[in-house]
Design an enzyme around this catalytic site. Structure first.
Site, mmCIF file in Angstrom:
data_model
loop_
_atom_site.group_PDB
_atom_site.id
_atom_site.type_symbol
_atom_site.label_atom_id
_atom_site.label_comp_id
_atom_site.label_asym_id
_atom_site.label_seq_id
_atom_site.Cartn_x
_atom_site.Cartn_y
_atom_site.Cartn_z
ATOM 1 N N ASP A 83 0.982 -1.279 -0.174
ATOM 2 C CA ASP A 83 0.552 0.303 -0.040
ATOM 3 C C ASP A 83 0.548 1.071 -0.280
ATOM 4 O O ASP A 83 2.064 1.616 0.454
ATOM 5 C CB ASP A 83 -0.670 0.026 1.135
ATOM 6 N N HIS A 108 4.022 -2.562 3.021
ATOM 7 C CA HIS A 108 4.106 -0.990 2.579
ATOM 8 C C HIS A 108 5.691 -1.229 1.794
ATOM 9 O O HIS A 108 6.594 -1.473 2.396
ATOM 10 C CB HIS A 108 3.965 0.173 3.534
HETATM 11 ZN ZN LIG Z 1 -2.389 3.332 3.170
#
Ligand SMILES: [Zn+2]
Length: 223
Positions: free
Chosen positions: A29, A173
């Site tokens: 993300d 991430h």
């Molecule tokens: Zn996010």
């Protein structure tokens, strides 16, 4: 007259059937993050696919990574333009966040994202209705690496492996350096255990999701 030269063969896409073999979808993300290039090198080296839920503002500043993601067979999803909580945003703001991000992705890589992951994974009926307008299901995750919290390679690896099961969708991430650094080891371990690293599209294939549906449903939700 000479016969035309044969077209260069497209790289053979191995199609994985996740109802027959063990699959995990790693999802990244907020990017493309500053370590996306290293991550893409690792994924390529181990022939692993991933899904990137991108923020429009970073697509705009790092378009070449987005182009490369698509070229190398990864899936792209929409994660809003500037990461506001959609459940606290106006409808106009949500539409604008989604549209601007789609537009940047299209400009960068020529594709239109088909999946939405709202910032923080937060959605409500309004967000679902707007996702439906854009023709997108809402994709959350079955388990998280908690990488943003630990920022520790060993902990990220341990947590990721503990939530990686058949058809898992794992949240990570690519702006967390330790995540990108731990990827070779995580991928090798998963592949040695027989997992295929695939895109979200591969693991949701049997779910028949419609635009506006949320998958997986957060605990306590009914549909
Ligand atoms: Zn996010």
């Amino acid at each position: 007259m000479a016969a035309p030269a044969p077209a260069v063969a497209a790289p053979k896409e191995k199609k994985v059937d996740c109802s027959q073999v063990k699959c995990v979808a790693l999802t990244f993300d907020d990017g493309p993050g500053q370590y996306a290039g290293t991550l893409l090198d690792t994924l390529k080296k181990y022939d692993a696919k991933a899904t990137f839920f991108l923020q429009g503002q970073y697509v705009k500043s790092r378009p070449s990574y987005v182009k490369r993601m698509v070229k190398e067979g990864h899936a792209i999803g929409n994660h809003g333009y500037s990461h506001p909580d959609f459940t606290k945003s106006t409808e106009a703001a949500i539409r604008s966040e989604i549209k601007k991000t789609n537009d940047e992705i299209k400009k960068a890589a020529g594709v239109e994202p088909k999946l939405l992951r709202p910032p923080y994974g937060l959605s409500d009926l309004t967000v679902q209705d707007i996702a439906a307008e854009f023709g997108m299901p809402i994709i959350l995750w079955t388990g998280g690496s908690r990488d943003w919290e630990s920022r520790n390679e060993e902990k990220i690896k341990k947590q990721t492996l503990s939530v990686a099961k058949g058809n898992s969708i794992v949240l990570m991430h690519d702006w967390v350096k330790q995540t990108v650094d731990s990827m070779p080891s995580i991928i090798k371990t998963l592949q040695r255990s027989g997992y295929h690293l695939v895109t979200v599209d591969d693991v949701i294939k049997g779910e028949n999701l419609k635009a506006g549906d949320v998958f997986p449903l957060p605990e306590g939700w009914e549909q």
